[in-house]
Design an enzyme around this catalytic site. Structure first.
Site, short mmCIF file in Angstrom:
data_model
loop_
_atom_site.label_atom_id
_atom_site.label_comp_id
_atom_site.label_asym_id
_atom_site.label_seq_id
_atom_site.Cartn_x
_atom_site.Cartn_y
_atom_site.Cartn_z
N ASP A 10 0.88 -1.18 0.00
CA ASP A 10 0.00 0.00 0.00
C ASP A 10 0.91 1.24 0.00
O ASP A 10 1.00 1.97 0.95
CB ASP A 10 -0.96 0.01 1.19
CG ASP A 10 -0.27 0.02 2.54
OD1 ASP A 10 0.86 -0.51 2.63
OD2 ASP A 10 -0.83 0.56 3.51
N HIS A 244 9.38 -0.57 9.11
CA HIS A 244 8.37 -1.62 9.23
C HIS A 244 8.41 -2.60 8.06
O HIS A 244 8.70 -3.78 8.22
CB HIS A 244 6.97 -0.97 9.32
CG HIS A 244 6.85 0.04 10.39
ND1 HIS A 244 6.81 -0.29 11.73
CD2 HIS A 244 6.73 1.40 10.34
CE1 HIS A 244 6.69 0.82 12.45
NE2 HIS A 244 6.64 1.84 11.64
#
Length: 316
Positions: A10, A244
């Site tokens: 995303d 992340h």
């Protein structure tokens, strides 16, 4: 022998870093990128993927558009905090030359299902956003749940969430999809906030990219500096930006980067703790553990590998 990988992104600043990390890893062959929503709308994320692949010198990698919102929702709107952290366009408001090609006609879900059928144990899937595409692939084909090897960035087991006291952002976008994935998929590795917030990038690191002097290096440094600056507001105690999504790719390459706890997981799908990732009390005594959760990380080694691998892509 190289391992085939699909990134379900995303895109997102840290997704862009994950993409560069995968392309710079000689152990991996990126056979496709599937787009999801989260940091941006799926259309923007797919456009970012195509532009970044061009920027990084890999226009041959196909991109597939995925589902635009959670299955139990009628639509999706980007959260204000997501725009603050990633920029309105997802890549730190840095302008990237638009790709001359578009996404493939085949859907992301079909591509995921067909790829697992074709490649089996030679393939790893790394979702770095909501689990919507993954859950749809599980529901589309039972073989996907049995044979897919999934290393996701998401969740928080031993630390608080980042959108509520319990919930991490990716899981929070579609808790039902993540719950289905944890309950039905046979091989899921969760790389969550427990470890990703221990891996940090600083302005000193991005300055090394700028020294390379290429367009790709300058653009990615600009994109990442925006992200670091946002962290100065959202988490000033960290001293950098959390890596992340790249860490999930790192674990897909070499799981010895993290300490893994075998546990059957579930996600709370409603109530006050909606989005919480936690052990499934009904499967605690089952001998087979279908998930492993990263609870420790060799942050120094990972950062060194990230700088080497991304640097390799940016220098070309």
């Amino acid at each position: 022998m190289t391992k085939k990988i699909i990134l379900d992104l995303d895109t997102g600043v840290d997704d862009a870093l994950a993409l560069a990390y995968a392309l710079g890893s000689p152990e991996l062959e990126l056979i496709g990128v599937t787009g999801t929503y989260g940091n941006v709308l799926v259309e923007q994320g797919v456009a970012n993927d195509l532009a970044l692949l061009d920027l990084f010198g890999h226009p041959e990698v196909p991109v597939y558009a995925g589902l635009p919102h959670a299955g139990d929702r009628d639509g999706f709107e980007v959260l204000e905090i997501s725009s603050f952290i990633h920029g309105a366009n997802g890549v730190g408001d840095v302008e990237l030359p638009a790709a001359t090609r578009g996404p493939e006609e085949k859907s992301a879900v079909d591509f995921l299902v067909e790829s697992v059928r074709e490649h089996g144990d030679d393939l790893v899937i790394v979702p770095t956003g909501p689990s919507t595409n993954i859950a749809a692939a599980i529901e589309a084909d039972p073989e996907f749940a049995e044979k897919a090897h999934i290393v996701l960035m998401g969740g928080a087991l031993t630390v608080p969430g980042n959108v509520s006291a319990w919930a991490e952002a990716n899981i929070n976008q579609d808790p039902a999809a993540s719950d289905l994935m944890f309950r039905r998929a046979r091989d899921v590795t969760m790389v969550g906030l427990d470890v990703t917030l221990q891996t940090l990038l600083t302005y000193e690191d991005t300055a090394k990219w700028r020294e390379l002097g290429t367009e790709a290096a300058t653009k990615l440094a600009d994109i990442t500096d925006y992200y670091i600056k946002a962290y100065e507001t959202t988490a000033p105690y960290l001293g950098g930006c959390g890596l992340h999504d790249p860490l999930a790719v790192g674990v897909a390459v070499d799981e010895s980067l993290v300490d893994l706890l075998p546990v059957n997981m579930k996600v709370d799908t409603e109530g006050e703790t909606r989005g919480r990732t936690i052990g499934d009390e009904e499967r605690l005594s089952e001998k087979e553990k279908t998930a492993r959760v990263a609870v420790g990380v060799d942050a120094e080694r990972f950062l060194a590998e990230l700088m080497e691998r991304i640097g390799r892509v940016l220098a070309d």
